[in-house]
Each structure stands twice: as C-alpha cells, then as structure tokens.
Scaffold this motif. Structure first.
Motif, PDB file in Angstrom:
ATOM      1  N   THR A 157       1.581  -4.158   3.530  1.00  0.00           N
ATOM      2  CA  THR A 157       2.605  -3.402   4.159  1.00  0.00           C
ATOM      3  C   THR A 157       2.634  -2.393   3.338  1.00  0.00           C
ATOM      4  O   THR A 157       2.187  -2.013   2.191  1.00  0.00           O
ATOM      5  CB  THR A 157       3.889  -4.232   3.820  1.00  0.00           C
ATOM      6  OG1 THR A 157       4.042  -4.398   2.389  1.00  0.00           O
ATOM      7  CG2 THR A 157       3.707  -5.600   4.635  1.00  0.00           C
ATOM      8  N   PRO A 158       3.273  -1.127   3.997  1.00  0.00           N
ATOM      9  CA  PRO A 158       3.464   0.204   3.163  1.00  0.00           C
ATOM     10  C   PRO A 158       4.604   0.024   2.167  1.00  0.00           C
ATOM     11  O   PRO A 158       4.845   0.875   1.277  1.00  0.00           O
ATOM     12  CB  PRO A 158       3.596   1.144   4.218  1.00  0.00           C
ATOM     13  CG  PRO A 158       4.363   0.261   5.405  1.00  0.00           C
ATOM     14  CD  PRO A 158       3.937  -1.120   5.228  1.00  0.00           C
ATOM     15  N   THR A 159       5.546  -0.751   2.303  1.00  0.00           N
ATOM     16  CA  THR A 159       6.943  -0.729   1.328  1.00  0.00           C
ATOM     17  C   THR A 159       7.035  -2.207   0.817  1.00  0.00           C
ATOM     18  O   THR A 159       6.704  -3.233   1.520  1.00  0.00           O
ATOM     19  CB  THR A 159       8.181  -0.326   2.282  1.00  0.00           C
ATOM     20  OG1 THR A 159       8.489  -1.363   3.298  1.00  0.00           O
ATOM     21  CG2 THR A 159       7.910   0.876   2.903  1.00  0.00           C
ATOM     22  N   ASP A 217       0.803  -1.120  -0.064  1.00  0.00           N
ATOM     23  CA  ASP A 217       0.093  -0.103  -0.114  1.00  0.00           C
ATOM     24  C   ASP A 217       0.872   1.334  -0.105  1.00  0.00           C
ATOM     25  O   ASP A 217       0.829   2.062   1.051  1.00  0.00           O
ATOM     26  CB  ASP A 217      -1.006   0.064   1.137  1.00  0.00           C
ATOM     27  CG  ASP A 217      -1.896   0.937   1.262  1.00  0.00           C
ATOM     28  OD1 ASP A 217      -2.207   1.538   0.108  1.00  0.00           O
ATOM     29  OD2 ASP A 217      -2.419   1.563   2.232  1.00  0.00           O
ATOM     30  N   THR A 218       1.629   1.475  -0.932  1.00  0.00           N
ATOM     31  CA  THR A 218       2.474   2.683  -1.136  1.00  0.00           C
ATOM     32  C   THR A 218       1.560   3.874  -1.337  1.00  0.00           C
ATOM     33  O   THR A 218       0.716   3.918  -1.821  1.00  0.00           O
ATOM     34  CB  THR A 218       3.079   2.422  -2.537  1.00  0.00           C
ATOM     35  OG1 THR A 218       3.788   1.147  -2.515  1.00  0.00           O
ATOM     36  CG2 THR A 218       4.245   3.801  -2.660  1.00  0.00           C
ATOM     37  N   ASP A 219       1.967   4.805  -0.400  1.00  0.00           N
ATOM     38  CA  ASP A 219       1.601   6.232  -0.054  1.00  0.00           C
ATOM     39  C   ASP A 219       0.028   6.189  -0.127  1.00  0.00           C
ATOM     40  O   ASP A 219      -0.723   6.986  -0.373  1.00  0.00           O
ATOM     41  CB  ASP A 219       1.820   7.071  -1.403  1.00  0.00           C
ATOM     42  CG  ASP A 219       3.283   7.276  -1.241  1.00  0.00           C
ATOM     43  OD1 ASP A 219       4.151   7.248  -0.346  1.00  0.00           O
ATOM     44  OD2 ASP A 219       3.910   7.457  -2.611  1.00  0.00           O
ATOM     45  N   GLY A 220      -0.784   4.895   0.702  1.00  0.00           N
ATOM     46  CA  GLY A 220      -2.021   4.806   1.077  1.00  0.00           C
ATOM     47  C   GLY A 220      -2.824   4.606  -0.551  1.00  0.00           C
ATOM     48  O   GLY A 220      -4.154   4.737  -0.607  1.00  0.00           O
TER      49      GLY A 220
END
Length: 181
Positions: free
Chosen positions: A166-168, A134-137
C-alpha cells in the motif's frame, strides 16, 4: 485489538520526513487501539515510532538482543521490553508476539525482518498478514525485482500475493485490520 509488529529503520541520519512517517504510524496504531511490537530500539525511525505510539496512549512491546542493549540503544520506556540472546531469536520472538506485520521504509535490518516473516508465511508456518508501505515509491526497485523473480518462477505467485503493498499507513492498517477480523 491486535499486536502489530512494525519493521523500520534505526538509522540516526535519516531525513525528517521518514521520522515523521514513523511517528504518525505509531500514533495511528495507538489511536486504533493496537499494541505496537517493535525491534526495541529508541533511535531513528524505530525511536520515533515508539514515541508516537506512547504519545497517543498506546502500548509498546520492544524485542531487542542483549548486544544492542549493551550499546545503550534500547527503548527502556517500553511497556514490555524483551531481551533476546541474538538477532535471530529476536525475529522469532517478534513473530510469536505479533498478530500482523507492517514494514515501513528501511534498510538491511528491515528487509531481513520482512523476508524472515514472509518466508515463514510461504512455508505456512504462520498465517499472519503482512503489508509493505511503499511511501513515495520507496520500494519500487524491490517490487520490480520481486515481480521479475515471480515471472521467472523463483517465487510462486501465491507466495508473492502473501505480501500486500500500500502507499500509505492508513491503507496498510485498514488492510491488516480486514485480515484480522
């Protein structure tokens, strides 16, 4: 190491940051010794993904339907290029060839592939880990909807928990690797 299938966009009109994310994902998979399984295309994020993997010395397996080969978008530089007769059979082969799944930002095709893998996991047809980056929402609205349908009991909490977010990319790969050990 593992064969990790990555779902992502094949659009030719994306911002450079998404192409860079895909390139780095492919390179990181290769640095960690994993084989990349992809949708077999050479355009958009998919093309950047396989280029990144190969530039870092990684092995690539592409799975693509004949109709897309005919449109001349196939990644002919793949170490292994598997041509299927349909999009549906493409997903089946991708699931069979992979030990784990990672979804980057994408559109309808990415969602179709992710939901196919996730649905078959909820039916216990496989036990392969799945991570959504989930990059940058990017996936915020989708995640809110998934939480809402879980709250309304359309999706069981156990089914929801099968997909890790995960964000990254490094966190995603750490998560996948932890489940593959």
């Amino acid at each position: 190491m593992a064969a990790i299938c990555v779902f992502c966009a094949s659009s030719r009109t994306l911002d450079q940051r998404w192409l860079d994310l895909a390139t780095e994902t492919g390179a990181e998979l290769a640095r960690r010794g994993h084989t990349l399984v992809s949708g077999g295309g050479r355009v958009g994020m998919m093309g950047a993904l396989v280029d990144g993997a190969r530039a870092a010395g990684g092995r690539t397996v592409g799975v693509i339907p004949q109709a897309l080969v005919d449109l001349e978008v196939a990644d002919l530089a793949s170490d292994e290029l598997l041509v299927t007769d349909s999009m549906a059979s493409r997903k089946t082969v991708m699931i069979d060839k992979s030990d784990a799944f990672l979804a980057l930002p994408g559109g309808l095709g990415t969602m179709d592939e992710l939901f196919e893998v996730w649905t078959t996991a909820t039916l216990a047809l496989h036990r392969k880990p799945m991570v959504l980056v989930d990059t940058d929402g990017f996936y915020g609205p989708l995640l809110a909807w998934l939480d809402a349908i879980t709250d309304q009991q359309f999706l069981k909490p156990g089914g929801r928990d099968l997909l890790t977010v995960t964000p990254t990319v490094p966190e995603a790969l750490n998560t996948l690797e932890a489940h593959l050990i």
